[in-house]
Design a protein around this motif. Structure first.
Motif, PDB file in Angstrom:
ATOM      1  N   LYS A 126       3.091  -3.211  12.651  1.00 12.14           N
ATOM      2  CA  LYS A 126       1.657  -2.929  12.813  1.00 12.14           C
ATOM      3  C   LYS A 126       1.069  -2.328  11.539  1.00 12.14           C
ATOM      4  CE  LYS A 126       1.513  -2.276  17.758  1.00 12.14           C
ATOM      5  NZ  LYS A 126       0.857  -1.518  18.813  1.00 12.14           N
ATOM      6  N   LEU A 127       1.848  -1.467  10.880  1.00 13.49           N
ATOM      7  CA  LEU A 127       1.373  -0.879   9.623  1.00 13.49           C
ATOM      8  C   LEU A 127       1.147  -1.968   8.576  1.00 13.49           C
ATOM      9  CD1 LEU A 127       3.676   2.277   9.367  1.00 13.49           C
ATOM     10  CD2 LEU A 127       1.194   2.309   9.510  1.00 13.49           C
ATOM     11  N   ASN A 177      -0.243  10.559  -1.183  1.00 14.47           N
ATOM     12  CA  ASN A 177      -0.793  11.699  -0.435  1.00 14.47           C
ATOM     13  C   ASN A 177       0.273  12.764  -0.176  1.00 14.47           C
ATOM     14  OD1 ASN A 177      -3.258  10.454  -0.339  1.00 14.47           O
ATOM     15  ND2 ASN A 177      -2.984   9.621   1.723  1.00 14.47           N
ATOM     16  N   GLN A 210      -0.332  15.232   4.688  1.00 12.79           N
ATOM     17  CA  GLN A 210      -0.718  14.325   3.597  1.00 12.79           C
ATOM     18  C   GLN A 210      -2.066  14.693   2.990  1.00 12.79           C
ATOM     19  OE1 GLN A 210      -0.832  10.207   4.740  1.00 12.79           O
ATOM     20  NE2 GLN A 210       0.646  10.536   6.372  1.00 12.79           N
ATOM     21  N   THR A 227       0.846  -1.195   0.000  1.00 12.32           N
ATOM     22  CA  THR A 227       0.000   0.000   0.000  1.00 12.32           C
ATOM     23  C   THR A 227       0.879   1.242   0.000  1.00 12.32           C
ATOM     24  OG1 THR A 227      -1.676  -1.209   1.220  1.00 12.32           O
ATOM     25  CG2 THR A 227      -1.863   1.192   1.213  1.00 12.32           C
ATOM     26  N   LYS A 263      -0.370   4.414  -0.891  1.00 15.76           N
ATOM     27  CA  LYS A 263      -1.226   5.600  -0.966  1.00 15.76           C
ATOM     28  C   LYS A 263      -0.656   6.748  -0.116  1.00 15.76           C
ATOM     29  CE  LYS A 263      -5.290   7.439  -2.203  1.00 15.76           C
ATOM     30  NZ  LYS A 263      -5.153   8.766  -1.721  1.00 15.76           N
ATOM     31  N   THR A 264       0.025   6.401   0.979  1.00  9.13           N
ATOM     32  CA  THR A 264       0.585   7.462   1.828  1.00  9.13           C
ATOM     33  C   THR A 264       1.607   8.281   1.048  1.00  9.13           C
ATOM     34  OG1 THR A 264       0.308   5.988   3.712  1.00  9.13           O
ATOM     35  CG2 THR A 264       1.658   7.938   4.065  1.00  9.13           C
ATOM     36  N   LEU A 285      -7.224   3.916   5.657  1.00  5.97           N
ATOM     37  CA  LEU A 285      -5.773   4.151   5.648  1.00  5.97           C
ATOM     38  C   LEU A 285      -5.410   5.266   6.633  1.00  5.97           C
ATOM     39  CD1 LEU A 285      -2.948   3.647   4.275  1.00  5.97           C
ATOM     40  CD2 LEU A 285      -3.528   5.552   2.775  1.00  5.97           C
ATOM     41  N   ASN A 304       5.105   6.717   7.988  1.00  8.98           N
ATOM     42  CA  ASN A 304       4.871   8.021   7.352  1.00  8.98           C
ATOM     43  C   ASN A 304       6.179   8.772   7.116  1.00  8.98           C
ATOM     44  OD1 ASN A 304       2.153   7.630   7.372  1.00  8.98           O
ATOM     45  ND2 ASN A 304       1.787   8.780   9.256  1.00  8.98           N
ATOM     46  N   MET A 321      -2.032  -4.119   9.645  1.00  7.55           N
ATOM     47  CA  MET A 321      -3.322  -3.412   9.581  1.00  7.55           C
ATOM     48  C   MET A 321      -3.629  -2.854   8.190  1.00  7.55           C
ATOM     49  SD  MET A 321      -3.873  -1.392  13.140  1.00  7.55           S
ATOM     50  CE  MET A 321      -2.335  -0.535  13.243  1.00  7.55           C
ATOM     51  N   GLY A 322      -2.584  -2.553   7.395  1.00  7.83           N
ATOM     52  CA  GLY A 322      -2.880  -1.900   6.112  1.00  7.83           C
ATOM     53  C   GLY A 322      -1.993  -2.312   4.971  1.00  7.83           C
TER      54      GLY A 322
END
Lengths: 574, 140
Positions: free
Chosen positions: A175-176, A21, B41, A15, A17-18, B66, A186, A179-180
């Motif tokens: 954990k990241l 963003n 973000q 993933t 997407k961060t 997310l 980040n 969970m995702g």
């Protein structure tokens, strides 16, 4: 890369997407709009039917994958099974091939290097010993990947390990992942986004070129006007003095990357220059600075004057000053100038400088490496001009030689730099990547020449380009680009002479040039209006090739030795 | 003697309330810091306000799944750094439920205070965090 908002494609097996963003929303140019493609294997996106994202012709792509997914043999190593090095390398090659294919469909590809979470200790003390260790294997894989991708000028492997180190021990928080399915924290994505944006700025010619420094408590410790140069804190057996020397060393290193240095300082000029010339521990000497404004005037005003004297724009400038009031003043008065926040602690000066992202460029040409010397030659040139009244007389004394080369691999990097960085003497201001230029020039009726300028004071390197596109009997001058460092020295006329000479041999009957106005290229319009070209209507200039056109008498024109493309007629200069 | 004991209890309760306020303030500041980082973000018009009533999840909430994962992990990391005590917010992920501890910044702060109290009690250390459920029940 001509759109205001660049369109990017993020390709990943986790993933991401961060990162999208951050790229879309952090407050740094260029503005981006990114689209995420989640894959299992990179090969998935390489056929048109499976890759609708590629059909939109993204401006850039980021390919960020996990090493054990992209290179299955590495997964075996992670699980303490044997995998031959040859297998490992061939799988890396296949991945590199897929990235290279992607590079043909976009202007730039960024590939973060493969990393491992810090909690994977592998074989412990054996992990680096041979290719059976994960740490050893991943280093080999990254090296192989960079080697395979090195020939591709628009593909860049980025050092993701640095981002991991900046983020610290939680860079890969399990954990990241659970969970995702997010592989990094980040902070890692934030650092990555900033590096990618710096790369994109560099590719668009937006890297900074001039670092202007203050002197007292910036380049050395103490106020030279108060204590005298002998008492400055610089070098010696002192931790602060040593830090100033290291800061100067890093500034000097910048000049080896094509960045020039200047001084703006509130001081008596003679006192400050005496310190620079005489202090035994000074790393930077007078010849390391392309110019200076040392006086008691407003620093913002001095920055404007110094930058103009070097024929640069304020958007090229970084200003470093220990004084927060001066920094605030320059930020407010000159928003185009980048004024980094500067630490109070002198021991952090060097690391703060090294951490700046504003100098990233996609390549360094020989002209970049000699830039400071070129500015010093210009200074001597200006000095000689003051002693001679007639412009033509002065130009003759320069003994200028212009060497013309066809566009080739040898000069391609510099040509792209000139296209993207030149503002004033730029006929069409076409901003192009090397890949875009290669596509443009591939047409048999398109030609581009690069011009190298030298005189008795020094070699300015490749400073001009002109290009032609012809169809039938009429040729169109597509680009006329000349560095402001050699503007007004009859190089412009010489470039036109070469193009006209070529056009006659094609043979063409006439030439046209449609000037594209910008906020900054008025000098180019003035040149067209001075030239023998007729202004048929506003901004459209034409030339009848039956009319005479001579090379300026103050110029010696010669053909260069760059590898020819094979499609240009010879004897350009006769 | 009865009066002494009563005044001692009042004083203790006041101290506990004062301590609760201080700890709660720290927790809010921590959450606002995390939100500020997460806002980098987000588009300017989608940024979460540093306000105790800001809705995070559920009807009118700002976070997608997310965003919630990022909030949880970033908050857990910040708590460990700030208080030296690990807490696990992820066991209480209840998407979309307005009774969820992640519904607003305020409900998240309440939940964190609870977990911090439990975490301290689990460690059998003299608690810097009070189990406010118990405390509120008795004081009510």
């Amino acid at each position: 890369m001509t759109r205001t908002n660049l369109h990017g494609l993020l390709i990943s097996d986790f993933t991401i997407k961060t990162l999208a963003n951050y790229l879309d929303n952090i407050d740094e140019i260029p503005k981006l709009h990114t689209h995420v493609v989640l894959i299992r294997q990179l090969i998935q996106i390489l056929t048109p039917q499976d890759a609708p994202s590629l059909s939109s012709k993204p401006d850039f792509a980021v390919v960020w994958t996990r090493p054990d997914v992209s290179v299955p043999a590495f997964s075996k190593i992670l699980h303490f099974q044997s995998a031959p090095v040859a297998t490992l390398m061939s799988e890396v090659d296949a991945f590199a091939e897929a990235v290279a294919f992607l590079g043909e469909h976009t202007n730039a590809v960024f590939v973060p290097s493969w990393t491992l979470p810090s909690y994977i200790r592998g074989n412990g003390m054996l992990d680096m010993k041979n290719a059976g260790g994960a740490a050893n294997a991943i280093m080999r894989m990254n090296l192989r990947l960079t080697e395979q991708l090195e020939p591709h000028s628009n593909i860049f492997v980025l050092n993701a390990q640095r981002w991991i180190e900046v983020a610290g021990k939680l860079a890969c928080n399990p954990k990241l992942w659970y969970m995702g399915k997010i592989a990094f924290s980040n902070d890692v994505f934030r650092e990555a986004a900033r590096d990618i944006k710096a790369g994109l700025r560099g590719m668009r010619g937006l890297a900074r070129k001039l670092v202007i420094v203050d002197l007292d408590d910036t380049l050395w410790g103490g106020i030279v006007g108060d204590v005298g140069w002998q008492q400055l804190n610089l070098g010696g057996h002192n931790h602060i003095g040593e830090a100033y020397v290291d800061f100067q060393l890093s500034l000097k290193d910048l000049t080896r990357r094509g960045i020039i240095l200047g001084i703006v300082s509130k001081n008596e000029e003679s006192v400050a220059l005496e310190a620079i010339k005489n202090h035994p521990e000074m790393v930077l000497r007078v010849d390391d600075f392309a110019g200076w404004r040392i006086n008691w005037g407003d620093k913002a005003n001095n920055i404007v004057q110094l930058t103009a004297s070097l024929n640069l724009g304020l958007e090229s400038v970084v200003f470093i000053d220990d004084n927060p009031v001066e920094r605030a003043r320059v930020r407010e008065a000159l928003p185009e100038v980048f004024v980094p926040e500067w630490p109070k602690d002198k021991m952090l000066y060097q690391s703060t400088l090294l951490d700046l992202r504003c100098f990233d460029v996609p390549g360094i040409s020989s002209e970049d490496l000699e830039r400071t010397q070129m500015y010093l030659a210009q200074k001597r040139r200006d000095q000689s001009q003051r002693n001679i009244t007639s412009m033509d007389d002065w130009l003759r004394t320069l003994e200028t030689t212009v060497t013309v080369e066809e566009f080739s691999k040898t000069n391609a990097l510099r040509v792209v730099q000139l296209l993207n960085k030149t503002n004033q003497m730029n006929h069409a201001t076409r901003r192009m990547t090397l890949q875009e230029l290669n596509i443009w020039i591939a047409h048999k009726n398109r030609h581009l020449w690069a011009f190298r300028v030298a005189d008795k004071f020094g070699d300015a390197g490749i400073t001009g380009i002109i290009s032609l596109n012809h169809d039938g009997e009429v040729g169109t001058i597509t680009d006329l680009v000349l560095s402001c460092r050699v503007m007004g020295r009859r190089i412009e006329e010489t470039m036109l002479f070469v193009l006209i000479n070529f056009a006659r041999r094609v043979p063409l009957v006439s030439l046209k040039a449609e000037f594209v106005p910008t906020e900054k290229n008025k000098p180019c319009l003035e040149f067209w209006r001075r030239s023998p070209f007729q202004e048929e209507r506003t901004n459209l200039f034409t030339f009848d090739l039956s009319l005479p056109y001579e090379v300026p008498s103050c110029i010696v024109l010669q053909e260069g030795t760059a590898v020819p493309s094979g499609k240009t007629l010879t004897h350009l200069t006769h | 003697m009865w009066l002494d004991l009563r005044s001692h209890l009042i004083e203790t309760e006041q101290k506990m309330q004062g301590k609760e306020m201080i700890e709660r303030d720290r927790v809010f500041r921590l959450i606002y810091g995390v939100i500020e980082r997460l806002n980098e973000q987000r588009k300017p018009d989608e940024r979460i306000k540093g306000d105790s009533d800001s809705v995070l999840m559920g009807s009118g909430g700002s976070l997608d799944s997310l965003g919630l994962v990022n909030l949880i992990v970033a908050t857990e990391e910040a708590v460990e750094q700030e208080f030296g005590t690990p807490i696990t917010l992820s066991e209480n992920m209840e998407y979309g439920d307005e009774r969820s501890p992640f519904h607003t910044i305020s409900s998240l702060a309440d939940h964190m205070m609870l977990l911090l109290g439990e975490s301290r009690n689990d460690e059998n250390e003299p608690s810097r965090f009070i189990d406010f459920r118990f405390h509120n029940k008795n004081s009510g």
